[in-house]
Structures are given as structure tokens and as C-alpha cells.
Design a protein around this motif. Structure first.
Motif, PDB file in Angstrom:
ATOM      1  N   CYS A 131     -40.680  35.124  14.241  1.00 13.24           N
ATOM      2  CA  CYS A 131     -41.291  34.665  15.394  1.00 13.24           C
ATOM      3  C   CYS A 131     -40.974  33.083  15.446  1.00 13.24           C
ATOM      4  CB  CYS A 131     -42.700  35.082  15.268  1.00 13.24           C
ATOM      5  SG  CYS A 131     -43.911  34.368  16.647  1.00 13.24           S
ATOM      6  N   THR A 132     -40.950  32.589  16.531  1.00 12.35           N
ATOM      7  CA  THR A 132     -40.848  31.193  16.875  1.00 12.35           C
ATOM      8  C   THR A 132     -41.656  30.983  18.070  1.00 12.35           C
ATOM      9  OG1 THR A 132     -39.511  29.320  17.105  1.00 12.35           O
ATOM     10  CG2 THR A 132     -38.707  30.994  17.955  1.00 12.35           C
ATOM     11  N   GLY A 133     -41.348  30.109  18.847  1.00  8.82           N
ATOM     12  CA  GLY A 133     -42.176  29.816  20.071  1.00  8.82           C
ATOM     13  C   GLY A 133     -41.947  28.476  20.750  1.00  8.82           C
ATOM     14  N   VAL A 134     -42.971  28.064  21.464  1.00  4.42           N
ATOM     15  CA  VAL A 134     -43.212  26.854  22.028  1.00  4.42           C
ATOM     16  C   VAL A 134     -44.414  26.303  21.975  1.00  4.42           C
ATOM     17  CG1 VAL A 134     -43.202  25.832  24.507  1.00  4.42           C
ATOM     18  CG2 VAL A 134     -41.724  27.878  24.138  1.00  4.42           C
ATOM     19  N   PRO A 147     -51.554  16.035  18.144  1.00  7.76           N
ATOM     20  CA  PRO A 147     -52.353  17.376  18.214  1.00  7.76           C
ATOM     21  C   PRO A 147     -51.668  18.090  19.245  1.00  7.76           C
ATOM     22  CG  PRO A 147     -53.734  15.171  18.414  1.00  7.76           C
ATOM     23  CD  PRO A 147     -52.055  14.850  18.467  1.00  7.76           C
ATOM     24  N   ILE A 148     -51.804  19.337  18.676  1.00  2.41           N
ATOM     25  CA  ILE A 148     -51.472  20.659  19.464  1.00  2.41           C
ATOM     26  C   ILE A 148     -52.413  20.970  20.631  1.00  2.41           C
ATOM     27  CG2 ILE A 148     -50.778  23.292  19.317  1.00  2.41           C
ATOM     28  CD1 ILE A 148     -49.734  22.547  16.484  1.00  2.41           C
ATOM     29  N   ILE A 149     -51.850  20.872  21.834  1.00  6.36           N
ATOM     30  CA  ILE A 149     -52.718  21.632  22.906  1.00  6.36           C
ATOM     31  C   ILE A 149     -52.513  23.111  23.210  1.00  6.36           C
ATOM     32  CG2 ILE A 149     -52.981  21.255  25.487  1.00  6.36           C
ATOM     33  CD1 ILE A 149     -51.372  18.411  24.810  1.00  6.36           C
ATOM     34  N   ALA A 150     -51.449  23.627  23.072  1.00  4.53           N
ATOM     35  CA  ALA A 150     -50.875  25.050  23.465  1.00  4.53           C
ATOM     36  C   ALA A 150     -49.645  25.497  22.977  1.00  4.53           C
ATOM     37  CB  ALA A 150     -50.847  25.248  24.836  1.00  4.53           C
ATOM     38  N   GLN A 151     -49.877  26.641  22.408  1.00  3.23           N
ATOM     39  CA  GLN A 151     -48.710  27.209  21.768  1.00  3.23           C
ATOM     40  C   GLN A 151     -48.485  28.720  22.383  1.00  3.23           C
ATOM     41  OE1 GLN A 151     -49.654  26.959  17.523  1.00  3.23           O
ATOM     42  NE2 GLN A 151     -48.044  25.485  17.472  1.00  3.23           N
ATOM     43  N   HIS A 152     -47.015  29.288  22.304  1.00  2.78           N
ATOM     44  CA  HIS A 152     -46.835  30.705  22.908  1.00  2.78           C
ATOM     45  C   HIS A 152     -45.925  31.224  22.113  1.00  2.78           C
ATOM     46  CE1 HIS A 152     -45.652  33.996  25.075  1.00  2.78           C
ATOM     47  NE2 HIS A 152     -46.626  33.747  26.033  1.00  2.78           N
ATOM     48  N   ILE A 169     -37.027  30.894  24.914  1.00  4.20           N
ATOM     49  CA  ILE A 169     -37.926  29.821  24.889  1.00  4.20           C
ATOM     50  C   ILE A 169     -37.881  29.314  26.147  1.00  4.20           C
ATOM     51  CG2 ILE A 169     -37.926  27.685  23.569  1.00  4.20           C
ATOM     52  CD1 ILE A 169     -38.595  29.660  21.628  1.00  4.20           C
ATOM     53  N   HIS A 170     -36.877  28.800  26.759  1.00  2.17           N
ATOM     54  CA  HIS A 170     -36.622  28.087  28.037  1.00  2.17           C
ATOM     55  C   HIS A 170     -37.844  28.881  29.130  1.00  2.17           C
ATOM     56  CE1 HIS A 170     -32.944  25.964  26.996  1.00  2.17           C
ATOM     57  NE2 HIS A 170     -33.860  25.325  26.493  1.00  2.17           N
ATOM     58  N   GLN A 171     -37.658  29.991  29.076  1.00  2.73           N
ATOM     59  CA  GLN A 171     -38.603  30.733  30.220  1.00  2.73           C
ATOM     60  C   GLN A 171     -40.180  30.439  29.874  1.00  2.73           C
ATOM     61  OE1 GLN A 171     -37.857  34.958  30.254  1.00  2.73           O
ATOM     62  NE2 GLN A 171     -35.588  34.558  30.872  1.00  2.73           N
ATOM     63  N   ILE A 172     -40.486  30.384  28.622  1.00  5.56           N
ATOM     64  CA  ILE A 172     -41.739  30.077  28.164  1.00  5.56           C
ATOM     65  C   ILE A 172     -42.158  28.762  28.550  1.00  5.56           C
ATOM     66  CG2 ILE A 172     -43.472  29.975  26.172  1.00  5.56           C
ATOM     67  CD1 ILE A 172     -42.811  32.923  27.391  1.00  5.56           C
ATOM     68  N   GLU A 173     -41.466  27.922  28.080  1.00  7.85           N
ATOM     69  CA  GLU A 173     -41.562  26.540  28.617  1.00  7.85           C
ATOM     70  C   GLU A 173     -41.678  26.288  30.058  1.00  7.85           C
ATOM     71  OE1 GLU A 173     -38.774  24.171  25.018  1.00  7.85           O
ATOM     72  OE2 GLU A 173     -37.955  24.391  26.907  1.00  7.85           O
ATOM     73  N   HIS A 174     -40.652  26.936  30.779  1.00 10.13           N
ATOM     74  CA  HIS A 174     -41.049  26.647  32.273  1.00 10.13           C
ATOM     75  C   HIS A 174     -42.373  27.079  32.837  1.00 10.13           C
ATOM     76  CE1 HIS A 174     -36.261  26.123  32.696  1.00 10.13           C
ATOM     77  NE2 HIS A 174     -36.726  25.209  31.949  1.00 10.13           N
ATOM     78  N   GLN A 175     -42.819  28.318  32.294  1.00  6.24           N
ATOM     79  CA  GLN A 175     -44.136  28.659  32.738  1.00  6.24           C
ATOM     80  C   GLN A 175     -45.345  27.872  32.079  1.00  6.24           C
ATOM     81  OE1 GLN A 175     -46.230  30.947  30.237  1.00  6.24           O
ATOM     82  NE2 GLN A 175     -47.657  30.791  32.042  1.00  6.24           N
ATOM     83  N   LEU A 176     -45.360  27.528  30.642  1.00  6.23           N
ATOM     84  CA  LEU A 176     -46.333  27.054  29.913  1.00  6.23           C
ATOM     85  C   LEU A 176     -46.601  25.549  30.351  1.00  6.23           C
ATOM     86  CD1 LEU A 176     -48.686  27.665  28.080  1.00  6.23           C
ATOM     87  CD2 LEU A 176     -47.065  27.307  26.025  1.00  6.23           C
ATOM     88  N   TYR A 177     -45.625  24.876  30.245  1.00  5.11           N
ATOM     89  CA  TYR A 177     -45.770  23.382  30.317  1.00  5.11           C
ATOM     90  C   TYR A 177     -46.422  22.829  31.623  1.00  5.11           C
ATOM     91  CZ  TYR A 177     -44.100  18.546  28.643  1.00  5.11           C
ATOM     92  OH  TYR A 177     -44.198  17.459  27.943  1.00  5.11           O
ATOM     93  N   PRO A 178     -45.980  23.108  33.032  1.00  6.37           N
ATOM     94  CA  PRO A 178     -46.547  22.942  34.016  1.00  6.37           C
ATOM     95  C   PRO A 178     -48.032  23.097  34.152  1.00  6.37           C
ATOM     96  CG  PRO A 178     -44.204  23.904  34.384  1.00  6.37           C
ATOM     97  CD  PRO A 178     -44.650  24.285  33.263  1.00  6.37           C
ATOM     98  N   GLU A 179     -48.178  24.412  33.605  1.00  3.84           N
ATOM     99  CA  GLU A 179     -49.492  24.918  33.583  1.00  3.84           C
ATOM    100  C   GLU A 179     -50.456  24.181  32.720  1.00  3.84           C
ATOM    101  OE1 GLU A 179     -51.503  28.659  31.329  1.00  3.84           O
ATOM    102  OE2 GLU A 179     -49.942  29.344  32.863  1.00  3.84           O
ATOM    103  N   VAL A 180     -50.100  23.643  31.430  1.00  3.52           N
ATOM    104  CA  VAL A 180     -50.876  22.794  30.715  1.00  3.52           C
ATOM    105  C   VAL A 180     -51.181  21.419  31.501  1.00  3.52           C
ATOM    106  CG1 VAL A 180     -50.747  21.729  28.468  1.00  3.52           C
ATOM    107  CG2 VAL A 180     -50.280  24.069  28.531  1.00  3.52           C
TER     108      VAL A 180
END
Length: 189
Positions: A131-134, A147-152, A169-180
Motif C-alpha cells: 500500500c502507498t497513497g497520497v 503536519p498532515i491534513i489528509a491521506q488516501h 496515484i494521480h487520479q487520487i491527487e486530482h480528486q483529493l487535493y482540490p477538495e482539501v
């Protein structure tokens, strides 16, 4: 008040953030792109979106402080209140850190604190992990230590190649980053 996105490469995260801010009508818009690479692909993406871009080569300055003073002047011109690092391959120094306390975010392609720094996807792929993630985190003086704000999490399958893992990884970045980003900006107003 506005957002400046910093990028060093192709700019897919920059473009995704800028489009999200326009479509969703963020209360603090993306006003400019800062890049440390005059040939960065992010510049063409900014032109397409009608967002001013500034390619500032750090090699043209005697030190990091002088480089960051030049960047700071541009940020002040655009009334920037948030710095969003999106594939910016340079550590932020005291000039910018002190000017934007608690207002600098970064996206990193691993589950920090695992695999900080360069080639995090490659490190995870070649390491025996499943497992890895964003990670989205605030920027401090260290490398990927804020400090960590969010991880997926993103599962590494036996059938994954470097390319398929990078795409996930890029798909998750593109969804998570703008949301955060949107949530943090709204909460800070």
C-alpha cells in the motif's frame, strides 16, 4: 485574496486545481502559476486557462533568499494569501514560510512519513509494501515533514506496473487535493 500554485513539471495538478476553482467558484481563486523551470509544461496549461504564469529561474539569483524575494513581489502583486505546491521540486525557504504561515500546502505521492522526497512512487513500487497513497500536508522547514491534513491509501497490486501505479496515484491527487484546498480556504474565512 487569491491562490498561487507552484509547479515544476507538466502541471496536471495545477490544471486540475485551477479548473476546480473556476467550475466550483471558489471564494479565493487561483490567480497565478509560479514555476522554477522556464520550460515547464505547466506554463502552457496556464496559458490555456488564461492564468498568468511566472517562470523564475533560481539560478539567476545569488541565493534562495533573493529568489524568494522576487517570488514574493509577484505574490504581493496578485494579493496571494495561499501557496499551493503541485509538483514543485524545490524546498520552500524562510522568506516564503514566514510570509505565509500555515498557508502553504503540498501534495505528496505516498503515505507520509513513508517515502518522503523524490521518486516516492518508485520507492514504494520497488519496496516490498502492499500500500502507498497520497498525502496532503502543510509545508514547514523540512522535506515532506509538515503536519498532515489528509491521506488516501492506494493498494499496490501484483499486476501493477510503475505506470499503472502512477496513474492511480494521480487520479487520487486530482480528486483529493482540490477538495482539501477548497475546504481549508472556506474554513479559514
Amino acid at each position: 485574496m487569491s491562490i498561487a500554485v507552484f509547479a515544476s513539471g507538466s502541471g496536471s495538478n495545477f490544471e486540475n486545481i485551477a479548473i476546480a476553482s473556476q467550475i466550483e467558484g471558489w471564494i479565493v481563486p487561483v490567480s497565478c502559476l509560479i514555476t522554477d523551470k522556464p520550460g515547464a509544461g505547466a506554463i502552457k496549461r496556464a496559458e490555456k486557462l488564461g492564468i498568468p504564469s511566472y517562470a523564475i529561474d533560481p539560478k539567476q539569483f545569488p541565493d534562495k533568499a533573493a529568489y524568494e524575494q522576487e517570488v514574493l513581489a509577484i505574490l504581493q502583486k496578485h494579493d496571494v494569501s495561499w501557496l499551493i505546491l503541485a509538483g514543485y521540486m524545490r524546498l520552500i525557504g524562510p522568506t516564503l514560510l514566514n510570509s505565509f504561515p500555515g498557508k502553504i500546502l503540498n501534495v505528496h505521492p505516498s503515505l507520509l512519513p513513508s517515502f518522503p522526497g523524490l521518486d516516492a512512487i518508485g520507492q514504494a513500487f520497488h519496496h516490498p509494501v502492499k500500500c502507498t497513497g497520497v498525502t496532503i500536508h502543510f509545508v514547514d522547514h523540512g522535506m515532506d515533514t509538515g503536519p498532515i491534513i489528509a491521506q488516501h491509501a492506494v493498494e499496490i497490486l501484483e499486476t501493477d506496473s510503475m505506470e499503472t501505479l502512477t496513474d492511480k496515484i494521480h487520479q487520487i491527487e486530482h480528486q483529493l487535493y482540490p477538495e482539501v484546498i477548497r475546504k481549508l480556504i472556506q474554513a479559514s474565512r
